[in-house]
Design an enzyme around this catalytic site. Structure first.
Site, PDB file in Angstrom:
ATOM      1  N   CYS A 234       0.747   5.322  16.372  1.00 55.55           N
ATOM      2  CA  CYS A 234       1.644   4.356  17.023  1.00 55.55           C
ATOM      3  C   CYS A 234       2.876   3.999  16.198  1.00 55.55           C
ATOM      4  O   CYS A 234       4.011   4.241  16.634  1.00 55.55           O
ATOM      5  CB  CYS A 234       0.872   3.085  17.364  1.00 55.55           C
ATOM      6  SG  CYS A 234      -0.403   3.318  18.613  1.00 55.55           S
TER       7      CYS A 234
ATOM      8  N   GLY B 142       0.819  -1.210   0.000  1.00 61.41           N
ATOM      9  CA  GLY B 142       0.000   0.000   0.000  1.00 61.41           C
ATOM     10  C   GLY B 142       0.850   1.256   0.000  1.00 61.41           C
ATOM     11  O   GLY B 142       2.009   1.251  -0.429  1.00 61.41           O
TER      12      GLY B 142
ATOM     13  N   ARG C 124      -2.984  11.240  11.684  1.00 62.19           N
ATOM     14  CA  ARG C 124      -1.568  11.389  12.018  1.00 62.19           C
ATOM     15  C   ARG C 124      -0.703  10.551  11.077  1.00 62.19           C
ATOM     16  O   ARG C 124      -0.886   9.354  10.946  1.00 62.19           O
ATOM     17  CB  ARG C 124      -1.323  10.980  13.471  1.00 62.19           C
ATOM     18  CG  ARG C 124      -1.774  12.034  14.466  1.00 62.19           C
ATOM     19  CD  ARG C 124      -1.706  11.561  15.893  1.00 62.19           C
ATOM     20  NE  ARG C 124      -2.811  10.655  16.217  1.00 62.19           N
ATOM     21  CZ  ARG C 124      -3.073  10.223  17.451  1.00 62.19           C
ATOM     22  NH1 ARG C 124      -2.307  10.614  18.462  1.00 62.19           N
ATOM     23  NH2 ARG C 124      -4.081   9.407  17.663  1.00 62.19           N
TER      24      ARG C 124
END
Length: 442
Positions: free
Chosen positions: A267, A260, A335
């Site tokens: 994390c 991907g 994020r």
């Protein structure tokens, strides 16, 4: 038990709510007055499937409370969980200022024996620092109170956190005191009705290390497969077939080997950097971990480069439909999301963007893409296609999996799709008349 959870972010709110669901009396603490007031009104600051219903139910049942006053909620507390943020410092290390700030406040107000649990993701040695900070405050008060510091790392997947907490595949308890370990075992026992075989006990430092190593291992699998995908394109192989071929080996498995546009979220990026920094601080050059990060940084721009190769360096006058902004489905978390990097790369070359995401639109507009020009936010995936030269899929939300391909083709100026998650079948897309680009295949 009486539980206090300090921090109402992703980890703190999910943990506190799930503990309350099992009948414990839980108070979630946060210094953000506005956030606490909204939580009392049932307004949840994050999107996590199932969380809102559970929060409202336990708040109404009075098993879950919200407060800004830690001092008022330690007196009857049995276990205090520290679940505040550990943002990444400029050098890649975890910033412990919030964790230690909470530890000092606990030391200032605790009045009886207490178990203090590090639930935040923290580097090895943090429990020692928390213990020292609490002791320092107790000495200032000239009081002698026994307490224990435990490491209890979380292993929650965003988008599936409630299930992960309520039916964990493992719970790790790092403790140097047998009685404390047994109390933690009792707290978690309702989550293991079939037995406690999956509750793993170890020393504190090993537990702290376990969290970082787990995330670094998963990130390694992702970067490895993305590296393989890039090689497949060069040699004329199909990474989708390669993935099936290697995943059938039980020693490898299929999890986290989907090619991907790179990993993101709260994390993996932070924890990989922190583990690399921890190694460096101890005189070890962690080459593999550094490579995982480097591969991921490059991978986030692979789709943008495919677009540029197809349309040219100057994208002035071109419009691209973006499907997906969050770093993964079932969350509004952006994020380190690949979408941030792809959109910025295209916009700086003159492109216009029409973007849609089921949950992350507000995050994009107010934070991660705030101020980025030529970005229009749409109300549906099909609305993005108006006047677009191509569609770019960056997040594999369920609603993107089987779109109306005829409408997709009719709306686009040109039937071109860039698939950053290899979600569609190459043969099918060509049968529909699309020019189709994916990861790991020419």
């Amino acid at each position: 038990m009486n539980i206090t959870v300090i921090g109402t972010g992703y980890v703190g709110l999910v943990s506190g709510t799930c503990f309350a669901e099992m009948g414990n009396k839980v108070t979630c603490i946060d210094v953000d007055v506005n956030k606490i007031e909204k939580l009392k009104e049932g307004v949840i600051p994050i999107f996590e499937p199932g969380l809102e219903v559970m929060v409202k139910r336990n708040y109404e049942n009075k098993t879950l409370k919200f407060s800004t006053k830690l001092s008022e909620n330690l007196e009857a507390c049995d276990i205090a969980f520290i679940a505040v943020g550990t943002p990444m410092g400029d050098d890649g290390s975890a910033d412990l200022k919030y964790v230690l700030q909470v530890a000092r406040e606990i030391g200032q107000h605790m009045s009886h024996s207490l178990i203090v649990v590090d639930k935040s993701t923290v580097p090895v040695g943090t429990a020692d620092k928390v213990r020292a900070a609490i002791n320092e405050e107790l000495v200032k008060r000239n009081v002698n109170i026994d307490f224990e510091v435990v490491s209890n790392p979380e292993f929650l997947k965003e988008g599936d956190a409630i299930k992960d907490f309520m039916k964990p595949d493992r719970v790790v308890i790092g403790s140097d005191d047998e009685a404390t370990t047994e109390k933690m075992r009792a707290l978690y026992s309702p989550f293991f009705r079939s037995g406690s075989a999956r509750l793993i006990t170890m020393d504190v430092r090993s537990a702290e290390m376990t969290k970082y190593v787990a995330n670094a291992m998963l990130a390694t699998k992702i970067s490895f497969m993305n590296e393989v995908a890039n090689i497949c394109e060069l040699v004329g192989a199909d990474v989708n077939d390669v993935r099936i071929g290697i995943g059938s080996d039980s020693r490898i498995g299929y999890s986290f080997i989907y090619p991907g546009s790179g990993y993101g979220g709260s994390c993996f990026p932070k924890d990989v950097k922190a583990l690399h920094r921890t190694a460096a601080e101890n005189g070890y050059n962690a080459n593999l971990i550094a490579a995982v990060e480097a591969v991921n940084d490059k991978q986030k721009l692979v789709i943008a480069k495919k677009v540029i190769n197809r349309f040219g360096e100057d994208l002035t006058g071109k419009t691209f439909a973006i499907w997906g902004l969050a770093f993964k489905p079932d969350t509004d978390d952006m994020r380190e999301a690949p979408a941030i990097y792809v959109i910025n790369e295209l916009v700086k070359r003159g492109a216009k963007i029409r973007a849609y995401d089921p949950k992350a639109m507000h995050e994009a507009q107010e934070f991660y893409l705030k101020g980025v020009e030529n970005v229009t936010y749409c109300n549906s995936k099909y609305e993005t296609l108006v006047d677009a030269n191509a569609m770019i899929l960056l997040t594999d939300w369920k609603e993107f999996r089987i779109p109306d391909f005829e409408e997709l083709k009719a709306q686009l100026k040109e039937p071109i799709v860039f698939d950053g998650r290899n979600q569609y079948n190459d043969k099918m897309m060509k049968e529909h008349g699309f020019e189709y680009f994916q990861i790991g295949k020419k």
